[in-house]
Design a protein around this motif. Structure first.
Motif, short mmCIF file in Angstrom:
data_model
loop_
_atom_site.label_atom_id
_atom_site.label_comp_id
_atom_site.label_asym_id
_atom_site.label_seq_id
_atom_site.Cartn_x
_atom_site.Cartn_y
_atom_site.Cartn_z
N ASP A 123 -19.28 -23.53 -8.16
CA ASP A 123 -18.12 -24.56 -8.06
C ASP A 123 -17.37 -23.83 -7.36
O ASP A 123 -16.73 -22.98 -7.30
CB ASP A 123 -17.77 -25.23 -9.01
CG ASP A 123 -18.91 -25.94 -9.67
OD1 ASP A 123 -19.43 -26.70 -9.07
OD2 ASP A 123 -18.80 -26.26 -10.82
N ASP A 124 -16.28 -24.24 -6.17
CA ASP A 124 -15.43 -23.83 -5.61
C ASP A 124 -13.86 -24.24 -6.26
O ASP A 124 -13.92 -25.09 -7.46
CB ASP A 124 -15.25 -24.89 -4.62
CG ASP A 124 -15.56 -24.10 -3.25
OD1 ASP A 124 -15.93 -23.39 -2.34
OD2 ASP A 124 -17.38 -25.46 -2.96
N PRO A 125 -13.40 -22.63 -6.96
CA PRO A 125 -12.07 -22.83 -7.42
C PRO A 125 -10.97 -23.58 -7.07
O PRO A 125 -10.10 -24.05 -7.70
CB PRO A 125 -11.96 -21.70 -7.64
CG PRO A 125 -12.34 -20.79 -6.63
CD PRO A 125 -13.42 -21.27 -6.55
N ILE A 126 -11.42 -24.33 -5.81
CA ILE A 126 -10.16 -24.48 -5.10
C ILE A 126 -10.36 -25.82 -4.12
O ILE A 126 -11.44 -25.12 -3.30
CB ILE A 126 -9.48 -23.72 -4.15
CG1 ILE A 126 -7.96 -23.45 -4.01
CG2 ILE A 126 -10.04 -22.38 -3.66
CD1 ILE A 126 -6.58 -23.53 -3.52
N SER A 127 -10.04 -26.73 -3.68
CA SER A 127 -10.27 -27.49 -2.08
C SER A 127 -9.81 -27.30 -1.28
O SER A 127 -8.48 -26.69 -1.04
CB SER A 127 -9.69 -28.99 -3.06
OG SER A 127 -8.44 -29.26 -3.41
N ALA A 128 -10.01 -27.88 -0.59
CA ALA A 128 -9.95 -27.52 0.81
C ALA A 128 -8.13 -28.70 1.28
O ALA A 128 -7.16 -28.20 1.94
CB ALA A 128 -10.36 -28.11 2.39
N GLU A 129 -8.11 -29.26 0.27
CA GLU A 129 -6.66 -30.14 0.56
C GLU A 129 -5.36 -29.14 0.03
O GLU A 129 -4.42 -28.91 0.23
CB GLU A 129 -6.67 -31.26 0.04
CG GLU A 129 -6.79 -31.90 0.17
CD GLU A 129 -9.02 -32.00 0.73
OE1 GLU A 129 -9.41 -31.78 -0.62
OE2 GLU A 129 -9.42 -32.60 0.89
#
Ligand code: SIN
Ligand code: CO
Length: 381
Positions: free
Chosen positions: A31-37
């Motif tokens: 799971d990505d720990p951070i979003s692109a936004e």
């Protein structure tokens, strides 16, 4: 919690600083720990080191942050990449990614660089001085990695400060999927090419260079006003040839130089001080009002945790555990609490379960000093 899906000891034996490899599904169900936004949000901040690299029609362009919000309103569909350095210092999710890598020493670890790439985005073919684990988050990227640089690759500077090399023969040429990890030792040319919108995380390790050790040691000697002595040679004899440096004089000068570099105590201090300084800005906010020892006691006893500033370097020598080097500063404790000092250096979060049976005054003083310096902080209650 991020956990490796492979044997890290075996990885160290087979690949570390030896050869690049892909650790397929190094993290399963990643799971990505951070979003692109959120990443774009970090790049708006003054203190955070970010850059935007685009390559429309083969024209490489680098822009440095901080960006303003309108910048992200006008982006093309493809051919760009946003890079945020030391994202672990500013984003707790990005910091979580460091946890499984704690089997490598803190002093070697540099930072977590996070990249968001649009299709066709990348930074071009290049060589790093870093050992890096590139974790693929969302999206797919194709990576090519070539044989180690033995002086055959010529570096050119594209745009402002984007170092690239010409082409190279790939020995690894594969597509990374979410959860895959690409390990690249320093000196191996590589290039990432984005297929679908991608987030990736580079866990970087930087081994000090001999040059750097020498030059930092010289700075350390000067800053501490050490070695402030001239050559003293009252036994010098009249010599025949004006231009000659006599062997015995060279030997005296060599002895002077060696004396500094053979002083074990000095070297230990220097290395502790040097390695405990982070290369990237830290989110240190010293307390406006100093906390008292009683406040720290109450805070811990009520079950709350003290947090170490993310990315803060907290080191000690195994042979001298009564001394810690924190952010370039030296802290001394008695033997009685040395194991607590080590614990603080090794942990990111400290709570009442870490307290010794009977904490001493010195122990509370230490915690209070670390909090008041802004190196550890309390949750806002
Ligand atoms: C990238 O993700 O394209 C940059 C990371 C690297 O090549 O070191
Ligand atoms: Co690279």
């Amino acid at each position: 919690m991020y956990q490796f899906n492979f044997n890290f000891e075996q990885f160290m034996l087979d690949y570390w600083q030896k050869k690049p490899t892909i650790l397929r599904q190094g993290f399963s169900n990643f799971d990505d720990p951070i979003s692109a936004e959120e990443l774009a949000g970090l790049s708006l901040e003054e203190e955070i080191d970010s850059r935007f690299i685009s390559n429309h029609d083969h024209n490489w362009k680098v822009e440095h942050g901080p960006f303003d919000e309108s910048f992200f309103g006008e982006l093309a569909e493809s051919h760009w990449q946003l890079v945020v350095q030391a994202a672990n210092h500013w984003h707790p999710g990005a910091a979580q990614l460091v946890e499984p890598f704690r089997r490598l020493p803190q002093w070697l670890f540099d930072d977590v660089m996070v990249c968001f790439s649009a299709p066709q985005g990348g930074v071009g073919p290049h060589i790093d001085q870093y050992d890096v684990f590139i974790i693929q988050g969302q999206g797919q990227r194709r990576w090519r990695v070539g044989p180690k640089d033995m002086g055959q690759y010529q570096e050119t500077i594209k745009a402002n400060a984007l170092k690239q090399i010409k082409s190279f023969e790939a020995e690894i040429d594969d597509v990374l999927e979410p959860g895959d990890i690409l390990y690249i030792p320093a000196g191996f040319p590589h290039e990432g090419h984005t297929l679908t919108p991608s987030l990736s995380y580079s866990i970087g390790y930087r081994s000090p260079k001999e040059q750097e050790l020498l030059s930092n040691f010289a700075d350390y000697v000067l800053a501490h006003d050490l070695g402030d002595v001239h050559l003293h040679a009252p036994d010098m004899k009249a010599q025949q040839s004006f231009g000659e440096i006599k062997q015995e004089h060279l030997a005296k000068l060599t002895t002077m130089l060696k004396a500094a570099t053979e002083d074990d105590d000095l070297l230990r201090e220097f290395v502790g001080s040097m390695l405990s300084q982070s290369r990237h800005m830290l989110n240190i906010v010293p307390e406006e009002d100093e906390s008292s020892e009683q406040e720290i006691q109450q805070y811990l006893f009520q079950g709350s945790e003290l947090h170490k500033v993310a990315g803060l370097k907290t080191l000690y020598h195994d042979t001298h555990p009564t001394v810690a080097y924190i952010n370039g500063e030296r802290f001394d404790v008695s033997e009685e609490i040395q194991s607590q000092l080590s614990l603080l250096c090794n942990l990111e979060h400290y709570n009442r379960h870490h307290l010794p049976q009977a904490p001493t005054a010195e122990h509370w003083q230490l915690l209070t000093t670390l909090v008041n310096k802004g190196y550890w902080y309390m949750d806002e209650l």
